[in-house]
Write a protein that holds these residues in place. Structure first.
Motif, mmCIF file in Angstrom:
data_model
loop_
_atom_site.group_PDB
_atom_site.id
_atom_site.type_symbol
_atom_site.label_atom_id
_atom_site.label_comp_id
_atom_site.label_asym_id
_atom_site.label_seq_id
_atom_site.Cartn_x
_atom_site.Cartn_y
_atom_site.Cartn_z
ATOM 1 N N VAL A 3 0.861 -1.190 0.000
ATOM 2 C CA VAL A 3 0.000 0.000 0.000
ATOM 3 C C VAL A 3 0.892 1.234 0.000
ATOM 4 O O VAL A 3 1.626 1.495 0.953
ATOM 5 N N THR A 4 0.846 1.991 -1.088
ATOM 6 C CA THR A 4 1.636 3.215 -1.212
ATOM 7 C C THR A 4 0.813 4.416 -0.742
ATOM 8 O O THR A 4 -0.399 4.316 -0.531
ATOM 9 N N SER A 5 1.475 5.553 -0.624
ATOM 10 C CA SER A 5 0.759 6.775 -0.233
ATOM 11 C C SER A 5 -0.274 7.149 -1.285
ATOM 12 O O SER A 5 -1.339 7.687 -0.964
ATOM 13 N N GLU A 6 0.010 6.856 -2.556
ATOM 14 C CA GLU A 6 -0.937 7.157 -3.624
ATOM 15 C C GLU A 6 -2.209 6.327 -3.473
ATOM 16 O O GLU A 6 -3.322 6.834 -3.674
ATOM 17 N N ILE A 7 -2.054 5.071 -3.116
ATOM 18 C CA ILE A 7 -3.220 4.201 -2.903
ATOM 19 C C ILE A 7 -4.065 4.722 -1.748
ATOM 20 O O ILE A 7 -5.301 4.717 -1.797
ATOM 21 N N GLU A 8 -3.406 5.210 -0.707
ATOM 22 C CA GLU A 8 -4.121 5.715 0.465
ATOM 23 C C GLU A 8 -4.840 7.035 0.187
ATOM 24 O O GLU A 8 -5.906 7.299 0.741
ATOM 25 N N GLN A 9 -4.261 7.851 -0.671
ATOM 26 C CA GLN A 9 -4.769 9.211 -0.847
ATOM 27 C C GLN A 9 -5.657 9.408 -2.073
ATOM 28 O O GLN A 9 -6.381 10.400 -2.175
ATOM 29 N N LYS A 32 -8.691 7.889 -4.332
ATOM 30 C CA LYS A 32 -9.773 6.909 -4.318
ATOM 31 C C LYS A 32 -9.782 6.035 -5.573
ATOM 32 O O LYS A 32 -10.085 4.844 -5.517
ATOM 33 N N THR A 33 -9.438 6.623 -6.698
ATOM 34 C CA THR A 33 -9.420 5.868 -7.954
ATOM 35 C C THR A 33 -8.332 4.790 -7.914
ATOM 36 O O THR A 33 -8.556 3.644 -8.323
ATOM 37 N N VAL A 34 -7.155 5.165 -7.418
ATOM 38 C CA VAL A 34 -6.042 4.207 -7.318
ATOM 39 C C VAL A 34 -6.365 3.127 -6.283
ATOM 40 O O VAL A 34 -6.055 1.946 -6.479
ATOM 41 N N PHE A 43 -6.650 -1.023 -6.647
ATOM 42 C CA PHE A 43 -6.008 -1.950 -5.716
ATOM 43 C C PHE A 43 -7.015 -2.983 -5.224
ATOM 44 O O PHE A 43 -6.728 -4.178 -5.142
ATOM 45 N N LEU A 44 -8.218 -2.530 -4.898
ATOM 46 C CA LEU A 44 -9.275 -3.440 -4.449
ATOM 47 C C LEU A 44 -9.646 -4.444 -5.544
ATOM 48 O O LEU A 44 -9.848 -5.633 -5.270
ATOM 49 N N LYS A 45 -9.703 -3.978 -6.775
ATOM 50 C CA LYS A 45 -10.036 -4.873 -7.881
ATOM 51 C C LYS A 45 -8.927 -5.893 -8.130
ATOM 52 O O LYS A 45 -9.190 -7.025 -8.536
#
Length: 351
Positions: A57-63, A65-67, A71-73
């Motif tokens: 989990v990167t900061s981009e994934i955390e910040q 919603k689209t990214v 990740f969820l998919k």
């Protein structure tokens, strides 16, 4: 069987949760085990032979919603049979939901229990010296293991090259590896987990006075001001034993350097957990608001020792809520005068 274990955020948590992989591989040697962690914690589980794949989990994934949705998919496409959500927060609730796993396990929370097929209430009193952080994690294995193993110690896996490189680094900085070498965890992860700097300096003075040992500070560049403050509080003789500029430039370098130390002494937190995982003796000073029973893992009174305000003023802890303790951490920390535990510390450094 394909299993996803989720443990985000703190280094100590990620390291502690890694015990589940060893336990699962013991009973299910052919299982495929994946681990969701934050990118900054990877160093403590790198080279772990029981983990087959990391989902970082990167900061981009955390910040973004689209990214995060992507990740969820990705998790959804992996088609897991089992998810063990140790983190148990909103982000991991969603990961669990998207996984589509038949077996979903986590700690019990009334408002999220519907996400899971199995939930467990966390114990409040430890049964072993492993501590609650270990015991409460191991109980999560009950739905997929016939027997829960005895407490497993978290382990960090250094390569021979990393160990040798750290040795050469220390020797090149005039460290004598035949003499006592102490890593001092001078700062906690935040102010509320940092022993007063003047008190810490007195602790370091005491160590040098009784061992003539060499002292290293564990800090990162952005903490240099606070670390220097501790150094300046130390006695002039003590300063000649401190190698202030000798520190790891990365987490793996810190681990390899610590591996050569006699002991790690200082604030409770990730550094202590890492030292224990390297089988290095530890002396830990707990913040007044942290539950000692949860994180004094494998304390035995000799190799691993810890002190807490409740050891000296139990009535203060017993009559206050966790919220009140945290709010008043400064005044409570001041109550843990260094000379209260100098007896225990002297015994520890003389063992």
């Amino acid at each position: 069987m394909k299993v996803l274990i989720i443990q985000q955020k703190m280094i100590g948590d990620v390291l502690t949760t890694s015990i589940l992989f060893e336990a699962l591989k013991t009973e299910h040697p052919n299982a495929e085990l994946h681990y969701v962690i934050n990118s900054h914690t990877f160093a403590v589980v790198e080279h772990n032979p029981f983990i087959d794949k990391f989902l970082v989990v990167t900061s981009e994934i955390e910040q973004n919603k689209t990214v995060f949705l992507k990740f969820l998919k990705f998790i959804q496409k992996e088609k897991y049979d089992v998810v063990i959500d140790v983190y148990s927060k909103f982000s991991s609730n969603l990961m669990t939901k998207f996984s589509g796993a038949a077996v979903k396990i986590s700690k019990y929370k009334w408002y999220t229990s519907y996400y899971y097929t199995h939930t467990f209430k966390e114990a409040k009193i430890p049964k072993t010296n492993a501590g609650l952080a270990i015991e409460n994690r191991l109980q999560l294995l009950q739905p997929i293991c016939n027997s829960i193993p005895k407490p497993i110690r978290p382990k960090i896996y250094l390569t021979p090259e990393e160990i040798k490189s750290a040795e050469q680094f220390l020797l090149g900085n005039h460290i004598n590896l035949s003499k006592p070498l102490y890593m001092i965890s001078v700062l906690g992860s935040g102010d509320s987990k940092t022993y007063p700097l003047a008190h810490m300096a007195k602790v370091i003075d005491f160590i040098v006075e009784h061992t003539s040992g060499q002292i290293l500070f564990n800090y990162i560049p952005k903490q240099i001001h606070e670390a220097k403050t501790v150094y300046n509080f130390c006695a002039e003789e003590t300063k000649t034993h401190i190698f202030f500029d000798v520190f790891g430039k990365s987490l793996r370098e810190f681990l390899a350097i610590t591996n050569h130390c006699t002991a790690l002494i200082g604030n409770e937190g990730g550094a202590v957990n890492m030292a224990k995982a390297l089988d290095i003796p530890t002396f830990t000073i707990f913040s007044p608001w942290i539950q000692k029973e949860a994180w004094n893992m494998f304390e035995d009174g000799t190799t691993h020792v810890s002190v807490h305000l409740k050891d000296y003023n139990p009535e203060v802890i017993e009559k206050s809520s966790s919220k009140a303790l945290k709010a008043n951490y400064k005044s409570l920390y001041e109550m843990i005068k260094p000379d209260l535990f100098f007896g225990e510390l002297k015994q520890f450094i003389k063992v």
